[in-house]
Design an enzyme around this catalytic site. Structure first.
Site, PDB file in Angstrom:
ATOM      1  N   VAL A 107      54.723  44.170  43.008  1.00 47.15           N
ATOM      2  CA  VAL A 107      53.936  45.197  42.303  1.00 47.15           C
ATOM      3  C   VAL A 107      54.640  46.547  42.397  1.00 47.15           C
ATOM      4  O   VAL A 107      54.723  47.295  41.423  1.00 47.15           O
ATOM      5  CB  VAL A 107      52.493  45.279  42.885  1.00 47.15           C
ATOM      6  CG1 VAL A 107      51.741  46.458  42.287  1.00 47.15           C
ATOM      7  CG2 VAL A 107      51.734  43.981  42.616  1.00 47.15           C
ATOM      8  N   ALA A 108      55.158  46.831  43.604  1.00 49.06           N
ATOM      9  CA  ALA A 108      55.854  48.121  43.807  1.00 49.06           C
ATOM     10  C   ALA A 108      57.093  48.226  42.921  1.00 49.06           C
ATOM     11  O   ALA A 108      57.450  49.302  42.450  1.00 49.06           O
ATOM     12  CB  ALA A 108      56.239  48.262  45.272  1.00 49.06           C
ATOM     13  N   ILE A 144      57.556  46.854  39.879  1.00 48.15           N
ATOM     14  CA  ILE A 144      57.231  47.180  38.481  1.00 48.15           C
ATOM     15  C   ILE A 144      55.729  47.523  38.337  1.00 48.15           C
ATOM     16  O   ILE A 144      54.978  46.814  37.691  1.00 48.15           O
ATOM     17  CB  ILE A 144      57.605  46.026  37.516  1.00 48.15           C
ATOM     18  CG1 ILE A 144      57.159  44.655  38.095  1.00 48.15           C
ATOM     19  CG2 ILE A 144      59.058  46.008  37.126  1.00 48.15           C
ATOM     20  CD1 ILE A 144      57.013  43.572  37.067  1.00 48.15           C
ATOM     21  N   GLU A 204      54.064  49.791  36.680  1.00 47.06           N
ATOM     22  CA  GLU A 204      53.567  50.081  35.321  1.00 47.06           C
ATOM     23  C   GLU A 204      53.563  48.832  34.434  1.00 47.06           C
ATOM     24  O   GLU A 204      52.898  48.773  33.426  1.00 47.06           O
ATOM     25  CB  GLU A 204      54.366  51.223  34.659  1.00 47.06           C
ATOM     26  CG  GLU A 204      55.802  50.884  34.247  1.00 47.06           C
ATOM     27  CD  GLU A 204      56.771  50.847  35.428  1.00 47.06           C
ATOM     28  OE1 GLU A 204      57.933  50.507  35.190  1.00 47.06           O
ATOM     29  OE2 GLU A 204      56.375  51.152  36.569  1.00 47.06           O
ATOM     30  N   ASP A 247      20.760  26.058  27.015  1.00 51.27           N
ATOM     31  CA  ASP A 247      19.562  25.877  26.200  1.00 51.27           C
ATOM     32  C   ASP A 247      19.649  24.464  25.605  1.00 51.27           C
ATOM     33  O   ASP A 247      20.752  23.942  25.447  1.00 51.27           O
ATOM     34  CB  ASP A 247      19.584  26.942  25.090  1.00 51.27           C
ATOM     35  CG  ASP A 247      18.403  26.828  24.150  1.00 51.27           C
ATOM     36  OD1 ASP A 247      17.284  26.623  24.639  1.00 51.27           O
ATOM     37  OD2 ASP A 247      18.613  26.929  22.929  1.00 51.27           O
ATOM     38  N   ASP A 255      21.271  29.630  21.625  1.00 56.85           N
ATOM     39  CA  ASP A 255      21.437  29.985  20.203  1.00 56.85           C
ATOM     40  C   ASP A 255      20.236  30.736  19.641  1.00 56.85           C
ATOM     41  O   ASP A 255      20.169  30.997  18.459  1.00 56.85           O
ATOM     42  CB  ASP A 255      21.691  28.710  19.371  1.00 56.85           C
ATOM     43  CG  ASP A 255      20.493  27.768  19.402  1.00 56.85           C
ATOM     44  OD1 ASP A 255      19.608  27.984  20.245  1.00 56.85           O
ATOM     45  OD2 ASP A 255      20.446  26.826  18.585  1.00 56.85           O
ATOM     46  N   ASP A 308      17.124  33.668  24.131  1.00 56.74           N
ATOM     47  CA  ASP A 308      18.158  33.433  25.153  1.00 56.74           C
ATOM     48  C   ASP A 308      18.918  34.714  25.491  1.00 56.74           C
ATOM     49  O   ASP A 308      19.648  34.754  26.482  1.00 56.74           O
ATOM     50  CB  ASP A 308      19.178  32.387  24.663  1.00 56.74           C
ATOM     51  CG  ASP A 308      18.534  31.032  24.417  1.00 56.74           C
ATOM     52  OD1 ASP A 308      17.780  30.582  25.289  1.00 56.74           O
ATOM     53  OD2 ASP A 308      18.787  30.432  23.359  1.00 56.74           O
TER      54      ASP A 308
END
Length: 364
Positions: free
Chosen positions: A8-9, A11, A13, A55, A347, A351
């Site tokens: 992460v560090a 890249i 951005e 349902d 539907d 619901d």
């Protein structure tokens, strides 16, 4: 963790872009399966779902209703009953189910095409089998007032003017309608509704429900004046019970396969419906959702349980029958309290609150 933090560090951005791309690929895959995803993270939630609350009507079943059995004048008969056209009581039952009904009818060549709620169109189709056309009946009985169907009351009522005479027609759930009736139509006469009559009606209702039929009851009464707005609030009282019909809504074959796949994936499938407990149980068994009848519970039984009790016992139940929209929300909330990721499918407008409350709402 060290490896991930270093990645992460390296890249920082780039990470939001990568995760967005991954999620959008998931969305594209779903589109190919005819599913529209409203928010990107829903794809991730969908992959984590552990409980699906579904349902019944139109989702687990085909939503193609057909009337199979009729009960009136203390007789049970099918739609091929030869003498039904000459039976006065049956004609009154037809009037009630066709007039207290919002189905639209259109002529296409020699045939009629019905548009509307499948439960209501099934009733109009039954009328057509007996040569009773809704459009003609509507002209004879002008609708002057109505109380639309409500999933709380489980009833619909309309008031009609026939040559200056006013008549009220009501249709809805058997228990709900019976509670509003004081008389019953038998042998062409309106007689007081006795306990014996009630027992007969409830036994027939149970018999229909055991055959996985959805049951609707009909009642009527005559008025001597046009009801005021105040009187309309209590119009559903002192009704005369006419009869009821049982209709079948076959389960979807693909729903059975889907339930089986969910079981294999370790996902619990739950059925929620406004139908009678016995009807719901019969369909749930055929779909593989239910094995033991003790796994079914009604809205009335839910009412007596506190939210804490429901959360404690929620794993015991696979079928919820005769429920209202707020019950659906309580069911979803109880599963969530047990740490489950809940998907809700439905539907109907009733619901909507549960779809909103669930971790993922699938609107059919």
């Amino acid at each position: 963790m060290t490896a991930v933090s270093l990645a992460v560090a390296a890249i920082p951005e780039g990470l939001p872009a990568i995760s967005t791309i991954v999620l959008s690929i998931g969305v594209q895959r779903m589109v190919k399966r005819n599913a529209i995803i409203r928010t990107l993270p829903s794809v991730e939630t969908l992959g984590s779902a552990t409980v699906i609350c579904s349902d019944k009507t139109g989702t687990l079943t085909q939503n193609r209703m057909t009337v199979e059995k009729i009960f009136c004048d203390n007789k049970v008969f099918g739609t091929d009953y030869k003498e039904r056209e000459d039976n006065e009581q049956y004609k009154l039952l037809l009037d009630c189910m066709i007039l207290c009904n919002d189905t639209k009818l259109k002529k296409d060549g020699e045939k009629y095409v019905t548009t509307g709620d499948p439960t209501e169109t099934a009733l109009v189709d039954l009328g057509l089998k007996s040569n009773v056309v809704k459009a003609e009946l509507d002209d004879e009985f002008k609708r002057v007032e109505e109380i639309p169907f409500d999933s709380e009351r489980k009833l619909m009522t309309t008031v009609h003017d026939r040559n200056g005479k006013l008549v009220v027609f009501t249709k809805g759930g058997v228990d709900e309608l019976l509670a509003k009736c004081s008389k019953i139509r038998l042998n062409g006469e309106d007689v007081p509704l006795t306990q014996e009559n009630i027992d007969m009606i409830l036994a027939t209702n149970e018999q229909f429900a055991l055959c996985a039929l959805r049951v609707l009851a009909m009642g009527y009464k005559e008025l001597d004046h046009m009801p005021s707005d105040e009187e309309m609030k209590n119009i559903e009282s002192d009704l005369i019970y006419v009869g009821m019909v049982g209709m079948i809504d076959p389960p979807r074959e693909e729903a059975k396969v889907a339930v089986e796949k969910c079981k294999t994936a370790g996902i619990k499938t739950v059925m929620i419906t406004g139908d009678h407990k016995i009807t719901a149980t019969a369909i749930a068994k055929s779909l593989g959702i239910l094995e033991n009848e003790s796994e079914a519970i009604t809205g009335a039984e839910l009412e007596e349980m506190s939210d804490e009790d429901l959360a404690k016992n929620i794993r015991k139940y696979s079928v919820y029958a005769r429920v209202s929209p707020e019950h659906k929300v309580r069911i979803v909330r109880a599963w969530q309290k047990n740490g489950e990721i809940v998907a809700m499918t439905g539907d109907g407008v009733n619901d909507a609150p549960a779809l909103k409350k669930a971790d993922i709402g699938c609107a059919m």
